[in-house]
Write an enzyme that holds these catalytic residues in place. Structure first.
Site, PDB file in Angstrom:
ATOM      1  N   LYS A  53       0.838  -1.203   0.000  1.00 46.97           N
ATOM      2  CA  LYS A  53       0.000   0.000   0.000  1.00 46.97           C
ATOM      3  C   LYS A  53       0.877   1.260   0.000  1.00 46.97           C
ATOM      4  O   LYS A  53       0.621   2.216  -0.732  1.00 46.97           O
ATOM      5  CB  LYS A  53      -0.964  -0.033   1.201  1.00 46.97           C
ATOM      6  N   GLN A  97      -4.755  -1.966   9.651  1.00 46.83           N
ATOM      7  CA  GLN A  97      -4.664  -3.265   8.976  1.00 46.83           C
ATOM      8  C   GLN A  97      -5.238  -4.356   9.877  1.00 46.83           C
ATOM      9  O   GLN A  97      -4.909  -4.448  11.057  1.00 46.83           O
ATOM     10  CB  GLN A  97      -3.196  -3.558   8.626  1.00 46.83           C
ATOM     11  N   ASP A 120     -10.968   2.425   4.003  1.00 48.35           N
ATOM     12  CA  ASP A 120     -11.306   1.003   3.882  1.00 48.35           C
ATOM     13  C   ASP A 120     -12.811   0.811   3.646  1.00 48.35           C
ATOM     14  O   ASP A 120     -13.241  -0.275   3.259  1.00 48.35           O
ATOM     15  CB  ASP A 120     -10.931   0.258   5.166  1.00 48.35           C
TER      16      ASP A 120
HETATM   17  N1  GUN Z   1      -7.027  -7.223   5.998  1.00 47.84           N
HETATM   18  C1  GUN Z   1      -7.377  -7.929   4.907  1.00 47.84           C
HETATM   19  N2  GUN Z   1      -7.893  -7.104   3.965  1.00 47.84           N
HETATM   20  C2  GUN Z   1      -7.880  -5.859   4.487  1.00 47.84           C
HETATM   21  C3  GUN Z   1      -8.279  -4.585   3.988  1.00 47.84           C
HETATM   22  O1  GUN Z   1      -8.791  -4.413   2.873  1.00 47.84           O
HETATM   23  N3  GUN Z   1      -8.068  -3.535   4.823  1.00 47.84           N
HETATM   24  C4  GUN Z   1      -7.546  -3.683   6.053  1.00 47.84           C
HETATM   25  N4  GUN Z   1      -7.416  -2.592   6.809  1.00 47.84           N
HETATM   26  N5  GUN Z   1      -7.175  -4.838   6.551  1.00 47.84           N
HETATM   27  C5  GUN Z   1      -7.336  -5.922   5.754  1.00 47.84           C
END
Ligand code: GUN
Length: 295
Positions: A53, A97, A120
């Site tokens: 990211k 996350q 998100d």
């Molecule tokens: N863990 C697995 N997929 C995601 C996501 O799209 N965002 C976040 N914050 N954590 C995740």
């Protein structure tokens, strides 16, 4: 029949390229979209995702910041970090996350993120707006799946879509998005899950099958009909001592047997994964546009 691959990497790149003009326009106004990623603990997959990211932000010229904390962080301390990010003018998007350590309540954390910075799309405000079909900040993986279908000219309207998995971050929101009375949606939806009976009978009905259960190679060729479109959301690490990393990635779909049956299929890696990141970049730019226009 053998399938055509849906190239998520290429589609994600087009989406990111299309953001460049919007990013320049913001920069001309003195605004650099900024993303903060909060990483708790040392889950290796989470570290990899956060690295990807941040790298995507750097490539597009977005500001990014990673806040790392140990797994024993106190929930209150985590909320304080989020409050600081909520009030930080350089940050337009905040993501925590997941998964978080089990003694931290993910919903409580999400509720503390300002909805306009919730890139998100997990905050109940954004979930509600999404369910009502009014846009807002959409969750990245399901939004990425919608874009994969759209860019591949696969119209789900009137089609039977079977979603395998009912998670809050993929199964439930992709069901809601494909159900909307809207362009590139209007599908008939069935969601199957761990308590469903006769899963293969249901998956065989699918014109479009979306696998998001987190079980390596769960969907076999014998569970789908000829010509099905398969979207594989799974990213599972399975042991492979012969490789440098010691593991290899497989999806929730047994690729070879399904490739023989499908008309289109997403690979793992290189399918849904890059789309999640592209949509996160889009949400960060969108959040920066919305926040700056409301100043
Ligand atoms: N863990 C697995 N997929 C995601 C996501 O799209 N965002 C976040 N914050 N954590 C995740």
């Amino acid at each position: 029949m053998s399938a055509q691959l849906i190239d998520g990497k290429q589609i994600a790149q087009s989406i990111k390229n299309n953001l460049k003009g919007r990013i320049s326009a913001l920069k001309e106004k003195g605004i650099t979209p900024g993303l903060a990623a909060v990483l708790v603990g040392d889950n290796p997959a989470s570290q990899t995702y956060v690295n990807s990211k941040v790298k995507a932000c750097e490539k597009l010229g977005l500001f990014s910041k990673v806040i790392k904390r140990p797994a024993n962080i106190d929930q209150y301390e985590l909320i304080q970090i989020i409050n600081e990010l909520n009030n930080n003018d350089k940050i337009h998007g905040i993501l925590v996350q997941s998964p978080l350590p089990s003694d931290i309540d993910e919903l409580t954390i999400t509720l503390n993120i300002k909805p306009e910075k919730d890139v998100d799309g997990f905050h109940p405000y954004n979930v509600g707006i999404m369910l009502l079909g009014r846009g807002g900040l959409l969750p990245c993986t399901p939004h990425g799946i919608m874009k994969l279908l759209e860019y591949s000219n696969i119209d789900p309207s009137g089609k039977e879509v079977v979603i395998v998995g009912r998670s809050n971050i993929v199964g439930k929101p992709i069901a809601a998005m494909l159900l909307q009375k809207a362009k590139n949606a209007n599908a008939t939806i069935t969601v199957v899950h761990s308590r469903s009976q006769n899963i293969p009978e249901i998956t065989k009905r699918a014109d479009i099958l979306i696998a998001a259960i987190g079980q390596p190679e769960f969907i076999k060729g014998g569970m789908v009909k000829d010509g099905v479109v398969i979207i594989d959301v799974g990213i599972n690490r399975i042991e492979a001592p012969e490789t440098n990393k010691g593991y290899r990635l497989v999806g929730d779909v047994e690729f070879d047997s399904c490739f023989e049956k499908a008309s289109y299929i997403t690979p793992v890696p290189g399918g849904v994964g890059p789309m999640t990141i592209a949509m996160l970049m889009e949400n960060t730019v969108k959040a920066a546009e919305l926040i700056s226009s409301s100043l």
